[in-house]
Design a protein around this motif. Structure first.
Motif, PDB file in Angstrom:
ATOM      1  N   TRP A 338       0.889  -1.020  -0.172  1.00 30.46           N
ATOM      2  CA  TRP A 338      -0.216  -0.278  -0.067  1.00 30.46           C
ATOM      3  C   TRP A 338       0.412   1.239  -0.218  1.00 30.46           C
ATOM      4  CZ3 TRP A 338       1.103   3.648   3.722  1.00 30.46           C
ATOM      5  CH2 TRP A 338       1.156   2.894   4.867  1.00 30.46           C
ATOM      6  N   ASP A 339       2.062   0.899   0.876  1.00 32.94           N
ATOM      7  CA  ASP A 339       2.875   2.589   0.890  1.00 32.94           C
ATOM      8  C   ASP A 339       3.365   2.603  -0.462  1.00 32.94           C
ATOM      9  OD1 ASP A 339       4.101   0.221   0.927  1.00 32.94           O
ATOM     10  OD2 ASP A 339       5.447   0.915   2.053  1.00 32.94           O
ATOM     11  N   LEU A 342       0.337   4.458  -2.744  1.00 33.77           N
ATOM     12  CA  LEU A 342      -0.094   5.365  -2.410  1.00 33.77           C
ATOM     13  C   LEU A 342       1.538   6.434  -2.907  1.00 33.77           C
ATOM     14  CD1 LEU A 342      -2.254   6.968  -0.786  1.00 33.77           C
ATOM     15  CD2 LEU A 342      -0.669   6.914   1.602  1.00 33.77           C
ATOM     16  N   LEU A 363      -6.481   1.421  -4.692  1.00 27.69           N
ATOM     17  CA  LEU A 363      -5.776   2.026  -3.575  1.00 27.69           C
ATOM     18  C   LEU A 363      -6.483   2.067  -2.226  1.00 27.69           C
ATOM     19  CD1 LEU A 363      -3.584   3.839  -2.543  1.00 27.69           C
ATOM     20  CD2 LEU A 363      -4.006   5.016  -3.864  1.00 27.69           C
ATOM     21  N   SER A 366      -6.397  -1.769  -0.817  1.00 27.05           N
ATOM     22  CA  SER A 366      -5.125  -1.676  -0.529  1.00 27.05           C
ATOM     23  C   SER A 366      -4.953  -0.964   0.675  1.00 27.05           C
ATOM     24  CB  SER A 366      -4.302  -1.362  -0.983  1.00 27.05           C
ATOM     25  OG  SER A 366      -3.102  -1.612  -0.599  1.00 27.05           O
ATOM     26  N   LEU A 367      -5.630  -0.314   1.476  1.00 27.15           N
ATOM     27  CA  LEU A 367      -5.725   0.655   2.513  1.00 27.15           C
ATOM     28  C   LEU A 367      -6.179   0.624   3.663  1.00 27.15           C
ATOM     29  CD1 LEU A 367      -5.087   4.610   0.834  1.00 27.15           C
ATOM     30  CD2 LEU A 367      -3.146   3.387   2.050  1.00 27.15           C
ATOM     31  N   LYS A 372      -5.490   1.371   7.001  1.00 27.67           N
ATOM     32  CA  LYS A 372      -5.300   2.860   6.681  1.00 27.67           C
ATOM     33  C   LYS A 372      -6.622   3.468   6.942  1.00 27.67           C
ATOM     34  CE  LYS A 372      -0.991   1.729   7.797  1.00 27.67           C
ATOM     35  NZ  LYS A 372      -0.246   1.887   9.503  1.00 27.67           N
ATOM     36  N   ILE A 375      -6.258   6.558   6.252  1.00 30.85           N
ATOM     37  CA  ILE A 375      -5.178   7.782   4.815  1.00 30.85           C
ATOM     38  C   ILE A 375      -6.997   6.650   3.544  1.00 30.85           C
ATOM     39  CG2 ILE A 375      -4.226   7.059   3.007  1.00 30.85           C
ATOM     40  CD1 ILE A 375      -2.304   6.498   5.538  1.00 30.85           C
ATOM     41  N   ALA A 376      -8.209   6.208   3.743  1.00 29.44           N
ATOM     42  CA  ALA A 376      -8.552   5.256   2.270  1.00 29.44           C
ATOM     43  C   ALA A 376      -9.833   6.699   2.662  1.00 29.44           C
ATOM     44  CB  ALA A 376      -9.366   3.847   3.153  1.00 29.44           C
TER      45      ALA A 376
END
Length: 546
Positions: A338-339, A342, A363, A366-367, A372, A375-376
Motif C-alpha cells: 500500500w505504501d 500511495l 488504492l 489496498s489501504l 489504514k 488514509i483510505a
C-alpha cells in the motif's frame, strides 16, 4: 484518352504534343491488353517534363525507323490515374528480351530488312500484357539514385502503390539502388495495402543490399505477426538475431515491436524473454518498452515482474506514463504494498495526471486491507474532488476497511449512507451489491447485533438481491449468538444446504442447545444431507448411548 478495337488500327505520330490541358501531375492512362507475345513501349524524352506541364511522345533514336509507327493491337486504352514519370519507357517485366534499346526482339538485320522492304507499310508492334500484380517496368533516362528515391518516397506516402512499386522495380532492374528511407516508405505503403508478399521481396532486397534498418524489421515483424502468426514473427526475429550481419539492426525499437506482438496475445513468457534478451544485448529500454511490459504483466497477473520493470524504469531515469502508473497501483494493491501504491498515486497527482476511478478504488481497497482507514477516507474525499461518483466497489472497500478496524458501527452507518445514495434520485447509478450486504451482515455478526443483521437481510431480499451461501452462513452464526432460534429454523427452511446445517448444529452444540442440535441432525439425515466430521464428532459426544 484513346481507344482502339480489334477492327481498327491505331496510328500514333511520335511528335511534340501540347499538353497544356493536362494537369502537371502527369498523364492519366492505362493499357488493358489481350495476351500476345509482343510488348509495348511508351517513351518520354528527357526534355518533356509532364510534371511541368509539357509532354512529348518520342521514339528513341534507332536506325532506319520511320517517323510514324502503326500499332496493330487488340487492345483498349482506359483512363486511370497512373502517373507517367518523366524520362521513362514502359515495357513488360516478364518479357525475356528486356534489353536496351527497348526494341528488344528486333535485331539489326530485322531493322535493315524492314527499312529496305517495308518502309511504307510501317512496323507492327503488339503490346505485352503486364504481369499478374499489375506493375510495369520502366526504362529510366533519369539515373540519379537520390532523385528516383525521392520519387519512390513521394509516391509511397501518397499511397500510389502500383506506381511506387513500378518505379522501385525499374530502379532495381537498371541496377540502381533506392535508399533505405524510400524502401521503408514503400514497405509501409505495401503493408497498408495488404501486400505482404511484395513487401517481403522488398525486404529481401534491402537485406541483400545492406540498406536495412531497425525500422525495417519492425515493419515486417509486425506485419508477419498480424497476417501469419506471432510464432512466424518470432522465427524471423530469432534468425536475424543469430546472424552476425543482421544482429546489429536488432535495436530497442525492434525489441519493443516483439514485446507488443506478444502483448496482443497475452504471452507474457515470451515478452519477458524479449526483455531479458534486450538487457543481455546491452540495449536500454525506452518509456514504450516499460509501458508495454508493465501493462502486460499486470494484465496477466504477474505483479512481481511488473514491479521489477517499474523499478528498472525509474533506475534508468525514465518517467512512467499514466497508464503504467495506474497499472502499478493495481499491482501494488494485489501484492499488499500500500505504501508504494500511495507514493505512485501521489506522483500522479504531482504530475497533474488524473487517476481513474478504478485506480482510486484499488488504492482505497489496498489501504483498507492494511488497516489504514483514515488514509483510505482521505483518498475517498479526493475522489469526490476529482468529480468521481463512488460506485459499489468504493463502498465495499470502505465498509471492508471499517470492519477490519473493528469499527462496525461506522460500517453500518456508512452502509446506510450508500443505501440511501443508491435508492435516492438515481444519480449514483448503481445498486448495492451482494458483497456490500455480506460485509454489513458480517459486521453485525462480529458486533453481536443479529437483529440489525436480519433487517439488512430483509432489505436485501426486498431489493431483489439473492443472498449467497456467505450471506446465510454469517446470518445463521449471528442469530445463534443472539439466541434467535426460530429465525435460524426459518433460514434453514428457505435454503436446505449441508454447510448451513453443519454451521447451525455446531453453533447449537457450542451454546449447549443439544436437544435442538439433535433434532437438526436427524432432520439433516432425513432430507439426505451429509454431516461433516466436526458435526459427527459433536453429535457422538451429545447423543445418548445406544
Amino acid at each position: 484518352m484513346y481507344s482502339c478495337s480489334r477492327r481498327h488500327d491505331l496510328r500514333i505520330h511520335f511528335q511534340c504534343i501540347s499538353c497544356s490541358a493536362y494537369s502537371n501531375r502527369g498523364l492519366k492512362i492505362k493499357m488493358c491488353c489481350a495476351k500476345n507475345d509482343g510488348f509495348g513501349v511508351v517513351a518520354l524524352a528527357e526534355g518533356c517534363n509532364t510534371w511541368l506541364g509539357t509532354s512529348k511522345w518520342t521514339i528513341p533514336k534507332t536506325r532506319s525507323l520511320c517517323n510514324s509507327i502503326e500499332i496493330k493491337s487488340p487492345c483498349v486504352m482506359e483512363e486511370e490515374k497512373i502517373p507517367i514519370l518523366e524520362g521513362m519507357e514502359v515495357f513488360s517485366e516478364n518479357c525475356p528480351q528486356q534489353i536496351l534499346p527497348p526494341w528488344g526482339n528486333l535485331s539489326n538485320q530485322d531493322l535493315e530488312e524492314e527499312d529496305e522492304n517495308h518502309l511504307d507499310n510501317r512496323s507492327e508492334i503488339s503490346v505485352k500484357p503486364i504481369h499478374e500484380t499489375g506493375e510495369e517496368i520502366y526504362y529510366l533516362e533519369e539515373t540519379n539514385e537520390e532523385i528516383l528515391s525521392k520519387r519512390v518516397l513521394e509516391l509511397s506516402r501518397s499511397n500510389k502503390v502500383r506506381s511506387a512499386l513500378s518505379l522501385y522495380k525499374s530502379m532495381v532492374f537498371s541496377s540502381l539502388r533506392p535508399n533505405a528511407h524510400a524502401c521503408n516508405s514503400l514497405l509501409s505503403c505495401l503493408l497498408r495495402d495488404g501486400r505482404l508478399d511484395d513487401a517481403l521481396k522488398v525486404f529481401e532486397f534491402m537485406q541483400s543490399s545492406e540498406i536495412i534498418t531497425g525500422h525495417t524489421y519492425s515493419l515486417i515483424l509486425k506485419a508477419v505477426a498480424s497476417v501469419r502468426s506471432s510464432d512466424a514473427a518470432l522465427r524471423m526475429f530469432e534468425e536475424a538475431e543469430r546472424d552476425v550481419k543482421t544482429k546489429k539492426y536488432m535495436d530497442t525499437i525492434v525489441y519493443n515491436t516483439m514485446i507488443a506482438i506478444f502483448g496482443k496475445t497475452s504471452d507474457w513468457i515470451q515478452a519477458e524473454r524479449m526483455w531479458r534478451s534486450l538487457q543481455d544485448n546491452s540495449h536500454v529500454g525506452t518509456v514504450v518498452t516499460y509501458r508495454l511490459l508493465i501493462c502486460l504483466f499486470v494484465r496477466c497477473g504477474q505483479n512481481e515482474l511488473a514491479l521489477d520493470a517499474y523499478h528498472e524504469m525509474i533506475r534508468n531515469g525514465l518517467t512512467p506514463g499514466d497508464d503504467a502508473m495506474q497499472a502499478i497501483i493495481g499491482a501494488c494493491a494485489r501484492e499488499g504494498k500500500w505504501d508504494m501504491a500511495l507514493n505512485v498515486f501521489q506522483s500522479m497527482l504531482d504530475s497533474e495526471v488524473k487517476p481513474s476511478l478504478i485506480t482510486c478504488n484499488a488504492l482505497v481497497n489496498s489501504l483498507g486491507k492494511a488497516g489504514k482507514v483514515e488514509i483510505a477516507f482521505k483518498v475517498y474525499g479526493l475522489m469526490k474532488s476529482l468529480d468521481y461518483t463512488p460506485d459499489a466497489y468504493t463502498w465495499n472497500a470502505l465498509i471492508g476497511a471499517l470492519n477490519r478496524a473493528n469499527r462496525h458501527a461506522d460500517a453500518l452507518r456508512l452502509f446506510e449512507c450508500s443505501d440511501e445514495a443508491a435508492m435516492g434520485d438515481g444519480s449514483f447509478g448503481f445498486r448495492v451489491s451482494v458483497t456490500s450486504y455480506n460485509l454489513v451482515i458480517g459486521a453485525c455478526e462480529v458486533a453481536r447485533k443479529p437483529k440489525v443483521a436480519l433487517q439488512v437481510y430483509e432489505h436485501m431480499v426486498q431489493q431483489k438481491q439473492s443472498p449467497d451461501i456467505f450471506t446465510l452462513l454469517s446470518l445463521i452464526r449471528g442469530c445463534i449468538w443472539g439466541s434467535l432460534w426460530d429465525e435460524v429454523k426459518e433460514i434453514l427452511k428457505s435454503e436446505p444446504n449441508g454447510s448451513l446445517y453443519n454451521a447451525a448444529i455446531q453453533g447449537m452444540c457450542l451454546r449447549s442447545k443439544t436437544d435442538l442440535a439433535r433434532k437438526l441432525y436427524m432432520k439433516m439425515h432425513q432430507i439426505g444431507l451429509k454431516p461433516d466430521g466436526k458435526t459427527r464428532a459433536l453429535m457422538l459426544q451429545n447423543l445418548p448411548k445406544g
